[in-house]
Design a protein around this motif. Structure first.
Motif, short mmCIF file in Angstrom:
data_model
loop_
_atom_site.label_atom_id
_atom_site.label_comp_id
_atom_site.label_asym_id
_atom_site.label_seq_id
_atom_site.Cartn_x
_atom_site.Cartn_y
_atom_site.Cartn_z
N VAL A 141 0.70 -1.17 0.05
CA VAL A 141 0.00 0.13 -0.06
C VAL A 141 0.94 1.30 0.00
N ARG A 142 2.20 1.12 0.67
CA ARG A 142 2.92 2.38 0.39
C ARG A 142 3.25 2.72 -0.86
N MET A 145 0.23 4.29 -2.66
CA MET A 145 0.07 5.59 -2.18
C MET A 145 1.03 6.35 -3.25
N GLU A 159 -4.93 9.87 0.82
CA GLU A 159 -4.02 9.33 1.73
C GLU A 159 -4.66 9.11 3.01
N PRO A 163 -5.58 3.87 2.52
CA PRO A 163 -4.93 2.58 3.26
C PRO A 163 -5.96 1.86 3.98
N TRP A 166 -7.66 -0.36 1.44
CA TRP A 166 -6.75 -1.36 0.74
C TRP A 166 -6.55 -2.53 1.56
N ASN A 167 -6.56 -2.19 3.19
CA ASN A 167 -6.34 -3.08 4.18
C ASN A 167 -7.75 -4.21 4.11
N ARG A 254 3.66 7.58 4.79
CA ARG A 254 4.16 6.06 5.10
C ARG A 254 3.71 5.54 6.33
N CYS A 257 0.20 5.00 6.67
CA CYS A 257 -0.17 3.58 5.79
C CYS A 257 0.07 2.35 6.88
N GLU A 258 1.14 2.47 7.39
CA GLU A 258 1.60 1.32 8.39
C GLU A 258 0.74 1.16 9.39
#
Length: 272
Positions: A141-142, A145, A159, A163, A166-167, A254, A257-258
């Protein structure tokens, strides 16, 4: 037939155009009818009422004339649906089997990233429990993005929420389907670093022999290569683009996203 699932900017077009170089595979450009007719089937149980609506949706979509009509006419859609099984899988098999016959291809598929957003509805109407083959490509996903931030059509503030989408969508499809014989999972990063291995395993999954022409970037995507969203389609498989996010993605994005997609990142083997 088969369906190629993947989130936007996950390599679905690169993958599709590589598969299209096979002499017996055809995947048209992006369609927009699967999710809408899934909702029709999910809320209208009377097939005599649902069928004409489904036909009208398919033939009235903005992309039908360019994407599907060269391979299946409105009359043919009406003809094949008159004998199709009264399910979403039955509709899709009838349409793509006729497209395959008309195009002279043994295996046809659909590729529409937006359908990932409707994955729960597709499950509810039985598509994921059918015999249709499902190919599922996932990209870190990073990296997604970073790619989304470089296209003009991405909505402002994407942004913040993407995420999480996506997850959920990719993890839901993966956990529901993994281990089933009609499901093939791959990572974009593996496609660009080991294209022959991934493409040969894909064709084996589709019960077709591997053809080296699928590796020829000079023949890839003759129509889409001038599209501003796909300018790199005609280039060799770019392994460096798979890790570009490590140096080019904004630190705050980033970290977001994480934090938002850690479950799927770990499930798909991406290091945090």
């Amino acid at each position: 037939m088969f369906i190629l699932f993947g989130s936007p900017r996950s390599g679905t077009t690169l993958y599709k155009e590589s598969l299209n170089l096979h002499s017996n595979i055809f995947i048209p450009n992006q369609t927009t009818f699967i999710s809408p007719i899934a909702h029709v089937i999910g809320c209208i149980s009377d097939w005599e009422k649902a069928q004409p609506i489904i036909i009208d949706i398919i033939t009235s979509t903005d992309d039908y004339t360019e994407v599907l009509k060269p391979y299946i006419s409105p009359i043919e859609i009406q003809e094949v649906l008159s004998t199709a099984e009264h399910t979403l899988a039955g509709v899709l098999e009838a349409i793509y089997n006729r497209i395959g016959r008309n195009s002279g291809k043994a295996m046809c598929g659909d590729k529409t990233p937006d359908d990932m957003l409707a994955i729960r509805k597709l499950e509810q109407v039985g598509l994921l429990n059918s015999n249709i083959k499902l190919v599922h490509i996932v990209r870190d996903v990073r990296g997604v993005m970073l790619s989304l931030k470089n296209v003009s059509w991405a909505p402002e503030g994407i942004e913040e929420y993407f995420p999480r989408l996506w997850n959920y969508t990719n993890l839901h499809l993966y956990k529901l389907m993994r281990g089933r014989p009609n499901y093939f999972f791959l990572r974009y990063e593996d496609l660009v670093s080991r294209p022959q291995d991934v493409l040969s395993r894909t064709t084996a999954f589709l019960d077709l022999p591997f053809e080296t022409t699928m590796l020829d970037h000079n023949k890839r995507a003759p129509i889409l290569r001038n599209d501003q969203s796909h300018l790199k389609l005609s280039e060799p498989f770019l392994n460096d683009r798979a890790v570009a996010w490590q140096s080019d993605l904004d630190r705050d994005i980033r970290q977001h996203c994480e934090a938002s997609a850690s479950e799927a990142l770990q499930a798909f083997g991406y290091a945090l």
